[in-house]
Design a protein around this motif. Sequence first.
Motif, PDB file in Angstrom:
ATOM      1  N   HIS A   2      23.921  44.890  54.847  1.00 34.06           N
ATOM      2  CA  HIS A   2      22.581  45.337  55.101  1.00 34.06           C
ATOM      3  C   HIS A   2      22.023  46.165  53.959  1.00 34.06           C
ATOM      4  O   HIS A   2      20.819  46.322  53.829  1.00 34.06           O
ATOM      5  N   SER A   3      22.958  46.672  53.129  1.00 34.00           N
ATOM      6  CA  SER A   3      22.504  47.516  52.012  1.00 34.00           C
ATOM      7  C   SER A   3      21.799  46.692  50.945  1.00 34.00           C
ATOM      8  O   SER A   3      20.926  47.186  50.229  1.00 34.00           O
ATOM      9  N   TYR A   5      19.947  44.060  51.641  1.00 32.04           N
ATOM     10  CA  TYR A   5      18.768  43.405  52.273  1.00 32.04           C
ATOM     11  C   TYR A   5      17.519  44.041  51.722  1.00 32.04           C
ATOM     12  O   TYR A   5      17.408  45.276  51.670  1.00 32.04           O
ATOM     13  N   GLN A   6      16.572  43.200  51.329  1.00 30.54           N
ATOM     14  CA  GLN A   6      15.320  43.692  50.774  1.00 30.54           C
ATOM     15  C   GLN A   6      14.198  43.343  51.743  1.00 30.54           C
ATOM     16  O   GLN A   6      13.717  42.217  51.806  1.00 30.54           O
ATOM     17  N   LYS A  14      17.664  50.190  56.688  1.00 34.24           N
ATOM     18  CA  LYS A  14      17.734  48.772  56.357  1.00 34.24           C
ATOM     19  C   LYS A  14      18.482  47.982  57.434  1.00 34.24           C
ATOM     20  O   LYS A  14      18.190  46.800  57.675  1.00 34.24           O
ATOM     21  N   LYS A  17      16.145  47.393  60.270  1.00 36.61           N
ATOM     22  CA  LYS A  17      15.057  46.521  59.786  1.00 36.61           C
ATOM     23  C   LYS A  17      15.526  45.075  59.691  1.00 36.61           C
ATOM     24  O   LYS A  17      14.796  44.135  60.046  1.00 36.61           O
ATOM     25  N   LYS A  18      16.791  44.877  59.249  1.00 36.62           N
ATOM     26  CA  LYS A  18      17.310  43.509  59.143  1.00 36.62           C
ATOM     27  C   LYS A  18      17.438  42.886  60.533  1.00 36.62           C
ATOM     28  O   LYS A  18      17.117  41.708  60.745  1.00 36.62           O
TER      29      LYS A  18
END
Length: 211
Positions: A2-3, A5-6, A14, A17-18
Amino acid sequence: MHSSYQPLKPATNKLLKKRWDGAAQDMHRRKVKGAKPVVDTKSPATYTHLQYKMKKMQLEEERHSIIDRDNRHLLEKMSAIMRTRGRVDNWNDYQPKSLNKAKRTRELIRVTLENQKILARIQAKQPQYSAKKWEEEWMETKKFMKSVRKYSEDWYQLQDAERRSRQTSRRQVTREERATTAADSEDEVDKSKPATPVKASSVEPATPGKE
């Protein structure tokens, strides 16, 4: 994971949010998959009465049923002929029937009764004119006519008989005149013809004592 993930929008966490974006994406795919089309691209519905001619099929079925019935009757007749050695079965025992026979009978009875009533009224009605009185008046008129006329009652018959007798006498005189004229003409013709001489050689003198 997840780190790296943009997200499209800034978020403080994040990981959440993902997850939220994944859930939204799944929901979007389910909606797209279950969405109904605006344009109907299905094949048109098929109707039975357009694919099959039901009226024609009905007529064919009726015709076949009539043929089967006639064939069955014919077969029954043929089997009866075979069993009974061909007896005559064409007797016509049909009795004429009428749907309105009772009504016509009642109407005929009503008309007959009315005619009988009219006839009874006519026969019971006293005549306004008297034939006997007319006869008496005519006899009296004949008496007056006899007293004032110039000629007798049978004058016309006498005149007719006299006319017929004159015609008969004229015809008889005409016949006699014609007969006399014909006789005179024959005599004149005979006189006008010259006498034919007789040859001496053709006539043999009679010999006395020789017969």
